[in-house]
Design a protein around this motif. Sequence first.
Motif, mmCIF file in Angstrom:
data_model
loop_
_atom_site.group_PDB
_atom_site.id
_atom_site.type_symbol
_atom_site.label_atom_id
_atom_site.label_comp_id
_atom_site.label_asym_id
_atom_site.label_seq_id
_atom_site.Cartn_x
_atom_site.Cartn_y
_atom_site.Cartn_z
ATOM 1 N N MET A 1 48.792 45.784 -66.756
ATOM 2 C CA MET A 1 48.633 44.358 -67.084
ATOM 3 C C MET A 1 48.187 43.591 -65.840
ATOM 4 O O MET A 1 48.720 43.806 -64.764
ATOM 5 C CB MET A 1 49.970 43.816 -67.585
ATOM 6 C CG MET A 1 49.864 42.516 -68.348
ATOM 7 S SD MET A 1 51.489 41.875 -68.818
ATOM 8 C CE MET A 1 52.073 43.106 -69.960
ATOM 9 N N GLN A 2 47.213 42.676 -66.018
ATOM 10 C CA GLN A 2 46.767 41.889 -64.877
ATOM 11 C C GLN A 2 47.897 40.963 -64.420
ATOM 12 O O GLN A 2 48.652 40.467 -65.252
ATOM 13 C CB GLN A 2 45.561 41.030 -65.278
ATOM 14 C CG GLN A 2 44.324 41.863 -65.603
ATOM 15 C CD GLN A 2 43.270 41.040 -66.315
ATOM 16 O OE1 GLN A 2 43.276 39.822 -66.225
ATOM 17 N NE2 GLN A 2 42.384 41.713 -67.013
ATOM 18 N N PRO A 3 48.024 40.692 -63.075
ATOM 19 C CA PRO A 3 49.149 39.908 -62.558
ATOM 20 C C PRO A 3 49.295 38.559 -63.247
ATOM 21 O O PRO A 3 50.388 38.099 -63.526
ATOM 22 C CB PRO A 3 48.823 39.734 -61.075
ATOM 23 C CG PRO A 3 47.691 40.640 -60.788
ATOM 24 C CD PRO A 3 47.105 41.137 -62.053
ATOM 25 N N LEU A 4 48.157 37.921 -63.565
ATOM 26 C CA LEU A 4 48.184 36.604 -64.192
ATOM 27 C C LEU A 4 48.901 36.666 -65.544
ATOM 28 O O LEU A 4 49.613 35.754 -65.936
ATOM 29 C CB LEU A 4 46.744 36.139 -64.399
ATOM 30 C CG LEU A 4 46.505 34.638 -64.371
ATOM 31 C CD1 LEU A 4 46.790 34.089 -62.984
ATOM 32 C CD2 LEU A 4 45.053 34.366 -64.745
ATOM 33 N N LEU A 5 48.714 37.765 -66.258
ATOM 34 C CA LEU A 5 49.307 37.893 -67.586
ATOM 35 C C LEU A 5 50.781 38.264 -67.497
ATOM 36 O O LEU A 5 51.558 37.968 -68.388
ATOM 37 C CB LEU A 5 48.540 38.948 -68.404
ATOM 38 C CG LEU A 5 47.060 38.629 -68.645
ATOM 39 C CD1 LEU A 5 46.364 39.803 -69.322
ATOM 40 C CD2 LEU A 5 46.911 37.380 -69.504
ATOM 41 N N LYS A 6 51.152 38.928 -66.399
ATOM 42 C CA LYS A 6 52.525 39.420 -66.232
ATOM 43 C C LYS A 6 53.548 38.289 -66.288
ATOM 44 O O LYS A 6 54.640 38.423 -66.833
ATOM 45 C CB LYS A 6 52.647 40.119 -64.875
ATOM 46 C CG LYS A 6 53.112 41.548 -65.013
ATOM 47 C CD LYS A 6 53.293 42.123 -63.638
ATOM 48 C CE LYS A 6 53.507 43.621 -63.757
ATOM 49 N NZ LYS A 6 53.293 44.285 -62.501
ATOM 50 N N ASN A 7 53.167 37.125 -65.694
ATOM 51 C CA ASN A 7 54.106 36.001 -65.640
ATOM 52 C C ASN A 7 54.034 35.121 -66.879
ATOM 53 O O ASN A 7 54.699 34.106 -66.968
ATOM 54 C CB ASN A 7 53.819 35.141 -64.407
ATOM 55 C CG ASN A 7 54.013 35.959 -63.151
ATOM 56 O OD1 ASN A 7 54.893 36.828 -63.118
ATOM 57 N ND2 ASN A 7 53.177 35.726 -62.150
ATOM 58 N N ASN A 8 53.211 35.503 -67.817
ATOM 59 C CA ASN A 8 53.050 34.680 -69.020
ATOM 60 C C ASN A 8 54.283 34.812 -69.913
ATOM 61 O O ASN A 8 54.810 35.916 -70.075
ATOM 62 C CB ASN A 8 51.802 35.164 -69.770
ATOM 63 C CG ASN A 8 51.413 34.233 -70.890
ATOM 64 O OD1 ASN A 8 52.137 34.077 -71.870
ATOM 65 N ND2 ASN A 8 50.262 33.612 -70.738
ATOM 66 N N PRO A 9 54.766 33.707 -70.513
ATOM 67 C CA PRO A 9 55.942 33.789 -71.387
ATOM 68 C C PRO A 9 55.737 34.738 -72.578
ATOM 69 O O PRO A 9 56.710 35.174 -73.183
ATOM 70 C CB PRO A 9 56.132 32.353 -71.883
ATOM 71 C CG PRO A 9 55.310 31.489 -71.009
ATOM 72 C CD PRO A 9 54.285 32.331 -70.320
ATOM 73 N N LEU A 10 54.496 35.051 -72.902
ATOM 74 C CA LEU A 10 54.258 35.978 -74.025
ATOM 75 C C LEU A 10 53.988 37.411 -73.531
ATOM 76 O O LEU A 10 53.549 38.264 -74.308
ATOM 77 C CB LEU A 10 53.066 35.490 -74.871
ATOM 78 C CG LEU A 10 53.217 34.101 -75.514
ATOM 79 C CD1 LEU A 10 51.923 33.698 -76.229
ATOM 80 C CD2 LEU A 10 54.379 34.065 -76.510
ATOM 81 N N ALA A 11 54.292 37.672 -72.248
ATOM 82 C CA ALA A 11 53.955 38.986 -71.671
ATOM 83 C C ALA A 11 54.632 40.133 -72.414
ATOM 84 O O ALA A 11 54.043 41.205 -72.587
ATOM 85 C CB ALA A 11 54.333 39.016 -70.188
ATOM 86 N N ASP A 12 55.873 39.918 -72.900
ATOM 87 C CA ASP A 12 56.556 41.010 -73.624
ATOM 88 C C ASP A 12 55.817 41.338 -74.921
ATOM 89 O O ASP A 12 55.752 42.499 -75.340
ATOM 90 C CB ASP A 12 58.018 40.641 -73.899
ATOM 91 C CG ASP A 12 58.167 39.341 -74.679
ATOM 92 O OD1 ASP A 12 57.401 38.392 -74.414
ATOM 93 O OD2 ASP A 12 59.000 39.293 -75.599
#
Length: 367
Positions: A1-12
Amino acid sequence: MQPLLKNNPLADILTKVEAGERLSREDGIRLMESNDILMLGYMADMVRKSKHGDRVYFIVNKHINHTNICKARCKLCAFGKDADDPGAYLMTLDEVEAKAKECQGKRISELHIVGGLHPDLNLEYFEEMLQRVSRVLPGVHIQAFTAVEIDYFAETSGLTPKEVLQRLQDAGLGSMPGGGAEIFSSRVRNLICEKKISGDRWLEIMEAAHSLGMRTNATMLYGHVETTEERIDHLIKLRELQDRTGGFLTFIPLAFHPRNTQLEELNLSRTTGYEDLKVLAVARLMLDNFDHIKAYWVMIGPKLAQVSLAFGANDLDGTVIEERITHAAGGDTGQSLTKSEMVKMIKGAGRVPIERDTLYNIVEEGF
Ligand code: V47
């Protein structure tokens, strides 16, 4: 997963989507409540691409609405009329046949026929309609009659829905459109279409059609009085039936148009672009067992329909010559698009246009 997406609240949820895992009701609710449209699009597009690559489908079709006279008079609908209302009409079988004849030589591959619940028409009228249309347009697929109409034919003929469907299939019915599903919740149905069949009955009739080998579509009417939970429960019921039968071809979200309907008094406004894209993207993510998600340009406009190709949609419906239901409710798109306009929209999104028939066989490619 790209780092930007990792911190997204929908990452799970992204992790689940990447792993091809089924999303839960709670996931669906979180997706529908999110305004991170790009994250929704990113996930929905990933799923779409894995199923269809760059291919986007459209069909050359025509709609015939044989009558607007309807016993149900749903609050959501601006098309239905009482028999003595100005503008009420019923086409004779000769008139329906003449409409079909207009399509001769035009390389149309599907006729879409739906109408109101007319108090005086019997099953034989519809059998003859199908026989005449099939005679005039051999090889053209007839997609006709929503589950609501099939239930009504069963009531007026004393047959079961399955027997009605068998008779209509023998007379030339190829498949059923997805209308009449609205939102399955009985709370919502009581408010927007109280005389219409229940959500469970709609599903039961679709299951009967699938048991005869007949393919059908599914819809969801959104943007009126429904809650997020009711939208997600609707999608989950469709997903469950699809798990059992595999009979659904396509899911089509329908954006509610309030004008001229009895719901106008609630001061509802038209759906927003964000909402339209979100419903398409969430449908793509929740309906993991549906191949096709259709952006119905008549309801959301051709420009947003084109953008929706990056938000999970892989089908733009078709030329739709002579649409009446949305236009009665204030739809302001044109009544049809040409084949070259459809091709231009799809190519403009960097995709490969494929003209299909109703069952997604290729009619033409290489545009
Ligand atoms: O069942 C009625 C909806 C449906 C309004 O299966 C309204 O490929 C918005 O189902 N605002 C009929 N929507 C159309 C339909 C359909 C259309 C195109 C393709 C397919 C398919 C199916 O239109 C109705 C109802 O859900 N509708 N009134 C309105 N005011």
